[in-house]
Design an enzyme around this catalytic site. Structure first.
Site, short mmCIF file in Angstrom:
data_model
loop_
_atom_site.label_atom_id
_atom_site.label_comp_id
_atom_site.label_asym_id
_atom_site.label_seq_id
_atom_site.Cartn_x
_atom_site.Cartn_y
_atom_site.Cartn_z
N LYS A 210 0.82 -1.21 0.00
CA LYS A 210 0.00 0.00 0.00
C LYS A 210 0.85 1.26 0.00
O LYS A 210 0.67 2.18 -0.80
CB LYS A 210 -0.92 -0.02 1.23
CG LYS A 210 -1.59 1.26 1.54
CD LYS A 210 -2.60 1.62 0.48
CE LYS A 210 -3.01 3.05 0.59
NZ LYS A 210 -4.32 3.31 0.08
N CYS A 264 -3.04 10.81 1.24
CA CYS A 264 -2.32 9.57 0.92
C CYS A 264 -0.96 9.84 0.31
O CYS A 264 0.07 9.55 0.91
CB CYS A 264 -3.17 8.75 -0.03
SG CYS A 264 -4.87 8.71 0.48
N1 SAJ Z 1 -1.25 15.01 -8.78
C1 SAJ Z 1 -0.30 15.70 -9.55
N2 SAJ Z 1 0.02 15.19 -10.77
C2 SAJ Z 1 -0.54 14.06 -11.27
C3 SAJ Z 1 -1.48 13.36 -10.48
C4 SAJ Z 1 -1.81 13.86 -9.23
O1 SAJ Z 1 0.22 16.74 -9.13
O2 SAJ Z 1 -0.21 13.69 -12.39
C5 SAJ Z 1 -1.64 15.53 -7.45
C6 SAJ Z 1 -3.14 15.77 -7.32
O3 SAJ Z 1 -3.52 17.03 -7.84
C7 SAJ Z 1 -3.36 15.67 -5.82
C8 SAJ Z 1 -2.33 14.62 -5.41
O4 SAJ Z 1 -1.39 14.54 -6.49
O5 SAJ Z 1 -3.07 16.88 -5.17
C9 SAJ Z 1 -2.89 13.25 -5.11
O6 SAJ Z 1 -3.94 12.95 -6.00
P1 SAJ Z 1 -4.10 11.54 -6.75
O7 SAJ Z 1 -5.29 11.67 -7.63
O8 SAJ Z 1 -2.84 11.15 -7.40
O9 SAJ Z 1 -4.30 10.48 -5.58
P2 SAJ Z 1 -5.25 10.41 -4.25
O10 SAJ Z 1 -4.45 10.93 -3.10
O11 SAJ Z 1 -6.57 11.04 -4.48
O12 SAJ Z 1 -5.44 8.83 -4.12
C10 SAJ Z 1 -4.31 7.98 -4.00
C11 SAJ Z 1 -4.45 6.80 -4.97
N3 SAJ Z 1 -3.19 6.05 -5.02
C12 SAJ Z 1 -2.59 5.75 -6.19
O13 SAJ Z 1 -3.02 6.10 -7.26
C13 SAJ Z 1 -1.36 4.93 -6.10
C14 SAJ Z 1 -5.59 5.89 -4.50
O14 SAJ Z 1 -5.65 4.73 -5.32
C15 SAJ Z 1 -5.40 5.48 -3.05
O15 SAJ Z 1 -6.48 4.70 -2.59
C16 SAJ Z 1 -5.34 6.74 -2.21
O16 SAJ Z 1 -4.21 7.52 -2.66
C17 SAJ Z 1 -5.18 6.34 -0.75
O17 SAJ Z 1 -6.17 6.45 0.00
O18 SAJ Z 1 -4.10 5.87 -0.37
#
Ligand code: SAJ
Length: 416
Positions: A210, A264
């Site tokens: 995880k 996360c």
């Molecule tokens: N972000 C970027 N660039 C990107 C993608 C995201 O800057 O290309 C930023 C987003 O704007 C945001 C942050 O990263 O601020 C996190 O967003 P996210 O959409 O990447 O992820 P979370 O935090 O909403 O959800 C993640 C997911 N983990 C993965 O994709 C490995 C989700 O599957 C998990 O269940 C969740 O964390 C968790 O609860 O751990």
């Protein structure tokens, strides 16, 4: 019957999903106000498809209460905050929930922890309480192969806010258990709704997978953010460069942005840095890069203001307060990080607006009406790519725009 403990972003959808797939579910949360809201027929946060799922689960007989139930299986989905200084996970809520479960559960119950924990947390903080309970029953400790007494399982959640309902149904799952029998038993419950593959492994491996999944994403985003800084320095188009690189069959770079928020990706990788400070070097540097991104954007705002002769920062507004698009979750949001950074430097926070909070003020200087927000500013910084802004480009015409996500189709837009 399953008693889901903690009805937040993960516990609620999980409880609803199981209930709507024929499992008898009672959801428990210590927050009476939250339980009252659910019992009054309302969901507690916005998420695609959640209201429909809620209606189905209520029809199927799900119940919500503040009381822990006597039943043979528990799913614990309570928050796991981390200590900002030591970067270590604080398992106090998980421990408290398990202790409460042990007060009411039958001797052979299974306790599944879904909350994200750092590798080793289950053994260090949760297992000792369960072992003590099992010993008091004069049963074998839960580390032995044959399940006896209370069984401990770790089934880390994997769903992404914004697409939770779909991902609950379709994502593959990991179940960490001390024995195959227990793992398979828990798997059956998840298989009631999960169409993905469900892998059974040991608890330590499940914990690590995880955190590693989220760390992989954090490091990749940090790489994109670093590329954005390099490209800005020498006036290259980072988006075009990433787009072309990603056409290579083995390259998949994520997108730069104004920072990383959420509970996360901006938190979990620090668990590895906290536990293995002399080993987790790439992760440490990546997290520092992501954490300093709001500051980088702030500097960029300053440069653009200078270039456009904007001398009054009260004429600059931040569009978007949530940690990402189309959710109402503000935990660790880059906008909040930026505002905090301004305050720490004794500066007045920039104005902000978010379509997901038009009825309540979340931060200082927040404007609740979109038109009023735009009237008060000459420069807008797109911090979050909500669908709402994509339907309102017309209204942004004539403003100086800093687009942190490369989504704005208007002319002469600045990028990070
Ligand atoms: N972000 C970027 N660039 C990107 C993608 C995201 O800057 O290309 C930023 C987003 O704007 C945001 C942050 O990263 O601020 C996190 O967003 P996210 O959409 O990447 O992820 P979370 O935090 O909403 O959800 C993640 C997911 N983990 C993965 O994709 C490995 C989700 O599957 C998990 O269940 C969740 O964390 C968790 O609860 O751990």
């Amino acid at each position: 019957m399953i008693n889901v403990i903690g009805l937040g972003y993960i516990g609620l959808p999980t409880a609803l999903m199981m209930a709507s797939h024929g499992v008898e579910v009672i959801g428990t949360d210590y927050n009476k106000e939250l339980v009252d809201t659910l019992n009054a027929g309302k969901t507690t946060f916005k998420e695609d498809g959640l209201d429909e799922l809620f209606a189905e689960a209520v029809k199927a007989g799900i119940k919500f209460t503040t009381e822990y139930q006597k039943t043979d299986m528990y799913i614990v989905s309570v928050p796991t905050p981390y200590d900002k200084f030591s970067k270590k996970v604080d398992a106090c809520y998980v421990v408290a929930a398990v202790k409460e479960v042990l007060k009411v559960c039958p001797d052979n119950a299974t306790i599944v922890v879904e909350s994200t924990v750092s590798p080793g947390t289950m053994d260090k903080f949760v297992r000792p309480i369960v072992d003590e309970f099992n010993k008091s029953l004069d049963l074998r400790p839960s580390t032995l192969d044959k399940p006896s007494g209370i069984s401990l399982v770790h089934a880390p959640e994997r769903i992404i806010p914004g697409n939770m309902v779909y991902e609950l149904l379709h994502n593959n799952r990991t179940i960490g258990a001390d024995s195959k029998e227990i793992g398979e038993k828990v798997k059956q419950y998840y298989a009631s709704f999960c169409q993905g593959e469900i892998v059974v492994t040991d608890i330590r491996t499940a914990e690590m997978t995880k955190v590693v999944e989220n760390t992989f994403r954090a490091v990749n985003i940090a790489f994109a953010n670093e590329l954005a800084r390099i490209c800005r320095h020498d006036n290259m188009d980072v988006y075009e460069i990433i787009r072309i690189c990603n056409m290579h069959p083995r390259v998949n770079i994520l997108q730069p942005g104004p920072g990383v928020g959420g509970h996360c990706i901006s938190v979990d990788p620090w668990f590895l840095v906290g536990d293995y400070p002399s080993l987790a070097k790439v992760i440490d540097e990546s997290m520092r890069t992501n954490d300093s991104q709001p500051q980088f954007v702030l500097n960029r705002i300053y440069e653009i203001m200078e270039e456009n002769g904007i001398t009054d920062s009260s004429r600059v507004g931040l569009y978007g307060i949530t940690y990402k698009e189309n959710v109402d979750d503000v935990r660790e949001s880059p906008t909040l990080q930026m505002i905090e950074c301004q305050e720490r430097h004794l500066a007045r926070p920039l104005k902000s607006f978010d379509p997901f909070f038009t009825d309540k003020e979340i931060v200082k200087n927040q404007v609740l009406d979109f038109d009023e927000f735009l009237e008060g500013i000459d420069m807008v910084v797109i911090m979050v790519k909500h669908d709402h802004i994509k339907m309102n480009w017309e209204k942004l015409k004539g403003k100086v725009i800093l687009d942190c996500h490369n989504i704005c189709p208007l002319e002469s837009v600045y990028h990070i």
